[in-house]
Design a protein around this motif. Structure first.
Motif, PDB file in Angstrom:
ATOM      1  N   HIS A   1     -13.657   0.702  -7.830  1.00 35.56           N
ATOM      2  CA  HIS A   1     -12.488   0.297  -5.796  1.00 35.56           C
ATOM      3  C   HIS A   1     -12.358   1.923  -6.066  1.00 35.56           C
ATOM      4  CE1 HIS A   1     -14.513  -3.465  -4.220  1.00 35.56           C
ATOM      5  NE2 HIS A   1     -13.575  -3.915  -5.226  1.00 35.56           N
ATOM      6  N   LEU A   2     -10.944   1.767  -6.963  1.00 39.62           N
ATOM      7  CA  LEU A   2     -10.162   3.103  -7.297  1.00 39.62           C
ATOM      8  C   LEU A   2     -11.334   4.575  -7.241  1.00 39.62           C
ATOM      9  CD1 LEU A   2      -7.872   2.554  -9.934  1.00 39.62           C
ATOM     10  CD2 LEU A   2      -7.004   3.002  -7.642  1.00 39.62           C
ATOM     11  N   VAL A   3     -12.187   4.588  -8.084  1.00 44.28           N
ATOM     12  CA  VAL A   3     -12.920   5.288  -7.973  1.00 44.28           C
ATOM     13  C   VAL A   3     -13.418   5.740  -6.010  1.00 44.28           C
ATOM     14  CG1 VAL A   3     -15.085   6.476  -8.799  1.00 44.28           C
ATOM     15  CG2 VAL A   3     -13.339   5.086 -10.169  1.00 44.28           C
TER      16      VAL A   3
ATOM     17  N   HIS B   1     -11.039  14.988   0.522  1.00 45.68           N
ATOM     18  CA  HIS B   1      -9.307  15.339   1.037  1.00 45.68           C
ATOM     19  C   HIS B   1      -8.236  14.401   0.206  1.00 45.68           C
ATOM     20  CE1 HIS B   1      -9.412  12.191   4.044  1.00 45.68           C
ATOM     21  NE2 HIS B   1      -8.814  12.420   4.379  1.00 45.68           N
ATOM     22  N   VAL B   2      -8.785  13.464  -0.889  1.00 46.68           N
ATOM     23  CA  VAL B   2      -8.026  11.967  -1.423  1.00 46.68           C
ATOM     24  C   VAL B   2      -7.995  12.947  -2.830  1.00 46.68           C
ATOM     25  CG1 VAL B   2      -8.189   9.886  -2.209  1.00 46.68           C
ATOM     26  CG2 VAL B   2      -8.523  10.592   0.549  1.00 46.68           C
ATOM     27  N   LYS B   3      -6.694  12.962  -3.459  1.00 46.90           N
ATOM     28  CA  LYS B   3      -6.867  13.546  -4.034  1.00 46.90           C
ATOM     29  C   LYS B   3      -6.198  12.113  -5.603  1.00 46.90           C
ATOM     30  CE  LYS B   3      -9.222  16.924  -3.960  1.00 46.90           C
ATOM     31  NZ  LYS B   3     -10.663  16.779  -3.838  1.00 46.90           N
ATOM     32  N   ALA B   4      -5.240  11.685  -5.518  1.00 47.27           N
ATOM     33  CA  ALA B   4      -4.507  10.310  -6.167  1.00 47.27           C
ATOM     34  C   ALA B   4      -4.924   9.235  -4.789  1.00 47.27           C
ATOM     35  CB  ALA B   4      -3.754  10.791  -5.698  1.00 47.27           C
ATOM     36  N   ALA B   5      -5.246   7.878  -5.625  1.00 48.60           N
ATOM     37  CA  ALA B   5      -5.436   6.703  -4.892  1.00 48.60           C
ATOM     38  C   ALA B   5      -4.585   5.382  -6.082  1.00 48.60           C
ATOM     39  CB  ALA B   5      -6.546   6.176  -5.325  1.00 48.60           C
ATOM     40  N   TYR B   6      -4.072   3.967  -5.340  1.00 47.65           N
ATOM     41  CA  TYR B   6      -3.349   3.510  -6.286  1.00 47.65           C
ATOM     42  C   TYR B   6      -3.912   2.178  -5.638  1.00 47.65           C
ATOM     43  CZ  TYR B   6       0.372   3.670  -2.134  1.00 47.65           C
ATOM     44  OH  TYR B   6       1.042   3.323  -1.143  1.00 47.65           O
ATOM     45  N   ALA B   7      -3.721   1.467  -6.839  1.00 51.41           N
ATOM     46  CA  ALA B   7      -3.138  -0.008  -6.493  1.00 51.41           C
ATOM     47  C   ALA B   7      -3.251  -0.770  -6.164  1.00 51.41           C
ATOM     48  CB  ALA B   7      -4.119  -0.293  -7.792  1.00 51.41           C
TER      49      ALA B   7
ATOM     50  N   ALA C   1      -2.546   3.630 -10.786  1.00 56.69           N
ATOM     51  CA  ALA C   1      -2.350   5.353  -9.680  1.00 56.69           C
ATOM     52  C   ALA C   1      -3.611   6.600 -10.819  1.00 56.69           C
ATOM     53  CB  ALA C   1      -1.014   5.804  -9.069  1.00 56.69           C
ATOM     54  N   MET C   2      -4.906   6.607  -9.897  1.00 57.21           N
ATOM     55  CA  MET C   2      -6.104   7.422 -10.174  1.00 57.21           C
ATOM     56  C   MET C   2      -5.863   8.578  -9.833  1.00 57.21           C
ATOM     57  SD  MET C   2      -9.828   6.930 -10.447  1.00 57.21           S
ATOM     58  CE  MET C   2      -9.968   5.472 -11.756  1.00 57.21           C
TER      59      MET C   2
ATOM     60  N   ALA D   1      -6.483  -1.278  -1.405  1.00 54.71           N
ATOM     61  CA  ALA D   1      -5.958  -2.802  -1.190  1.00 54.71           C
ATOM     62  C   ALA D   1      -6.983  -3.272  -1.965  1.00 54.71           C
ATOM     63  CB  ALA D   1      -5.782  -3.120   0.295  1.00 54.71           C
ATOM     64  N   ASP D   2      -8.215  -3.698  -2.611  1.00 53.25           N
ATOM     65  CA  ASP D   2      -9.660  -3.383  -2.985  1.00 53.25           C
ATOM     66  C   ASP D   2      -8.985  -3.935  -4.399  1.00 53.25           C
ATOM     67  OD1 ASP D   2     -10.186  -1.167  -2.356  1.00 53.25           O
ATOM     68  OD2 ASP D   2     -12.161  -1.760  -2.106  1.00 53.25           O
ATOM     69  N   ALA D   3      -8.345  -2.152  -4.785  1.00 49.77           N
ATOM     70  CA  ALA D   3      -8.518  -2.257  -5.969  1.00 49.77           C
ATOM     71  C   ALA D   3      -7.004  -3.012  -6.607  1.00 49.77           C
ATOM     72  CB  ALA D   3      -7.545  -0.890  -6.590  1.00 49.77           C
ATOM     73  N   LYS D   4      -6.731  -4.037  -7.645  1.00 53.45           N
ATOM     74  CA  LYS D   4      -5.760  -5.547  -7.429  1.00 53.45           C
ATOM     75  C   LYS D   4      -5.467  -5.268  -8.864  1.00 53.45           C
ATOM     76  CE  LYS D   4      -8.283  -8.032  -5.042  1.00 53.45           C
ATOM     77  NZ  LYS D   4      -8.653  -9.306  -4.010  1.00 53.45           N
TER      78      LYS D   4
END
Length: 304
Positions: free
Chosen positions: A101-103, A110-116, A163-164, A203-206
């Protein structure tokens, strides 16, 4: 498997939670190339953990070598993966699809970071459970510079609990700061936003993760948070910082009053009062005597 993913976990006295974390990572639906651990204090490490998979690599350092920013910076420099997933030793993937889900969030250019999303377990105290729900709602979101007037400093919110990051962009922007008391994730997220990129909340990466902080803990934690913002300068000095905290207090009071649980009100006031005092002291830490700072900071080793 369009992107390669390396997981980065700094550890200190890892225990049962970490022993549970490793198998959960190895079972993820999205393939992880390696799990890189930098462990503080070799005597606290269980060599059996390395036998779980040849993907697990560990390096041991001394406590004096650890830094919230510098250690993670060195870990990032050791990898050439497309995506770097930073976690803490007490963050437990909720299911096998957390990494996937993070990937997915990086399909947006434009998304360069993602957090759970961080979820509390049953032994989490009631007030902390409510705060987790406030900071980590059940709907995903994407934040960029356009959100600054509304969200203020919350625009930069990103947690290395899970965080990715896109590695190439991370390197272009200089990565995590070499030395920081705390908050290396939000400092880097601020640079991302300033450079015109976006941060995704998945929100789905928990993950299971919570802390039952006392009022004293809250004061110390918010002191360190404010110090890190002052030292980072830049956007942190230009945007609103307290408005989200005030909104949380109002929502918390309204929630418990509506439920008739008035006995929580003194604790709400005490906890949030401690947060505010810690934050204001941290904002003005340069005016404080060092002996005060050593008592107030959650990380006194940093100042020594």
């Amino acid at each position: 498997s369009q992107y390669t993913v390396d997981v980065m976990i700094p550890t200190y006295k890892p225990g049962q939670e970490f022993a549970e974390l490793l198998p959960r990572l190895l079972k993820q639906t999205y393939p992880i190339r390696s799990i890189r651990v930098v462990n503080t204090g070799k005597k606290f490490w269980n060599p059996a953990w390395e036998q779980l998979s040849d993907k697990i690599m560990v390096e041991h350092i001394q406590p004096s070598e650890f830094d919230h920013g510098g250690t993670r910076r060195a870990m990032a420099e050791s990898s050439d993966a497309d995506l770097l997933l930073f976690m803490t030793q007490d963050a437990m993937p909720y299911d096998n699809a957390c990494v996937e889900h993070l990937v997915e969030k990086f399909s947006l250019p434009h998304v360069k970071a993602a957090y759970a999303r961080q979820l509390p377990r049953d032994d989490c105290r009631t007030l902390e459970r409510f705060t987790r729900g406030f900071n980590y709602p059940d709907e995903s979101d994407i934040k960029d510079a356009g959100d600054l007037p509304k969200l203020g400093v919350k625009t930069f919110f990103c947690s290395n609990v899970c965080a990715m990051y896109d590695r190439r962009t991370y390197e272009e922007l200089g990565g995590f700061v070499e030395s920081t008391l705390f908050n290396e994730d939000m400092i880097y997220a601020g640079h991302l936003v300033q450079a015109g990129y976006a941060i995704a909340y998945a929100a789905d990466a928990k993950v299971w993760h919570w802390h039952n902080y006392t009022a004293k803990d809250q004061l110390k934690r918010n002191f360190d948070l404010a110090v890190s913002q002052v030292d980072a300068g830049g956007l942190f000095t230009q945007v609103k910082s307290e408005s989200e905290g005030i909104r949380l207090v109002k929502m918390t009071l309204r929630h418990f009053i509506k439920k008739g649980q008035f006995y929580y009100i003194p604790k709400i006031i005490t906890q949030n009062g401690a947060k505010y005092i810690g934050y204001r002291l941290g904002k003005n830490y340069k005016k404080l005597p060092k002996k005060w700072i050593l008592k107030i900071s959650l990380n006194p080793w940093y100042w020594k």
